[in-house]
Design an enzyme around this catalytic site. Structure first.
Site, PDB file in Angstrom:
ATOM      1  N   CYS A   1      -5.648 -80.714  47.162  1.00 25.03           N
ATOM      2  CA  CYS A   1      -6.177 -80.069  48.368  1.00 25.03           C
ATOM      3  C   CYS A   1      -7.284 -79.162  47.867  1.00 25.03           C
ATOM      4  CB  CYS A   1      -5.096 -79.273  49.088  1.00 25.03           C
ATOM      5  SG  CYS A   1      -5.709 -78.373  50.525  1.00 25.03           S
TER       6      CYS A   1
ATOM      7  N   THR B   1     -12.956 -82.655  51.437  1.00 18.36           N
ATOM      8  CA  THR B   1     -11.565 -82.411  51.770  1.00 18.36           C
ATOM      9  C   THR B   1     -10.762 -83.598  51.269  1.00 18.36           C
ATOM     10  OG1 THR B   1      -9.981 -82.419  53.623  1.00 18.36           O
ATOM     11  CG2 THR B   1     -12.146 -83.301  54.066  1.00 18.36           C
TER      12      THR B   1
END
Length: 231
Positions: A197, A83
């Site tokens: 992202c 992430t």
């Protein structure tokens, strides 16, 4: 081959992209029936997302540090935090473990430097676009200037990530909105745009735009494969 540790589930939609990329990378390098040696801990993203919204990064860091320790104990030689946003708590994780953390911003910046990119646009969650934990690392450690979208566009980018991509929804209208934001960043002088992202690559691909895109998931996974096989 070293064992790749993966701390995922944030969200699981992007974590499965990591799993695929790691295994495809090893197979491409070694051929035959080869696949990556992986230890994975997938967290419940609902718990982490709540802490993000509350701004309780300390508690989120403790949760991920404990998960990272479990990955280390399971035999991982190094760790991927699958992430971008939660690299905000990377220092807490690094303090808890003895194995190296392969930082996603470093993997991305190394490729940017190789390609001669000195000014780049950044898309991601509001946390990634607005706070310094990611931008400052690119600027201070690698000398890369970072441009982020305007306020209204940041709101749109953030909303689509959480309301759609993290829920497994991929919408053509949202893709068009992202492409417009990418064009605006390019107009401001960005030589390329980071898909900062891990879910964004589910929506936007290089074939959709003339602007050079850097998919952090792919770059992070590629760097991990190279490290695993370097042994």
């Amino acid at each position: 081959m070293q064992v790749i540790g993966v701390l995922g589930g944030m969200s699981w939609e992007s974590t499965q992209s990591y799993y695929r990329a790691l295994n495809e990378g090893v197979k491409q390098a070694l051929g035959g029936f080869h696949s990556a040696r992986i230890v994975m801990f997938s967290v419940d993203f609902a718990e982490i997302e709540t802490l993000q919204q509350q701004g309780d990064w300390e508690k989120a860091g403790k949760i991920l540090a404990e998960a990272a320790l479990a990955v280390e104990r399971a035999g991982a030689d190094f760790l991927l935090l699958a992430t971008n946003t939660m690299h905000k708590v990377a220092p807490a994780i690094e303090q808890a473990i003895r194995i190296p953390l392969l930082h996603i911003a470093d993997a991305t910046a190394e490729q940017l430097q190789k390609d001669g990119i000195t000014r780049v646009g950044l898309l991601g969650t509001r946390f990634t676009m607005e706070q310094d934990f990611y931008k400052a690392r690119l600027q201070d450690k690698f000398g890369i200037e970072v441009i982020v979208p305007a306020e209204a566009e940041r709101t749109t980018v953030h909303r689509i990530i959480f309301d759609e991509l993290c829920q497994g929804e991929v919408n053509d209208d949202s893709r068009q909105r992202y492409l417009e934001v990418i064009d605006h960043l390019h107009e401001q002088g960005a030589q390329a745009v980071i898909l900062g992202c891990t879910e964004i690559a589910l929506l936007v691909e290089q074939s959709h735009t003339h602007v050079k895109l850097y998919d952090t998931t792919a770059l992070h996974a590629s760097r991990a494969v190279a490290r695993a096989l370097d042994s």
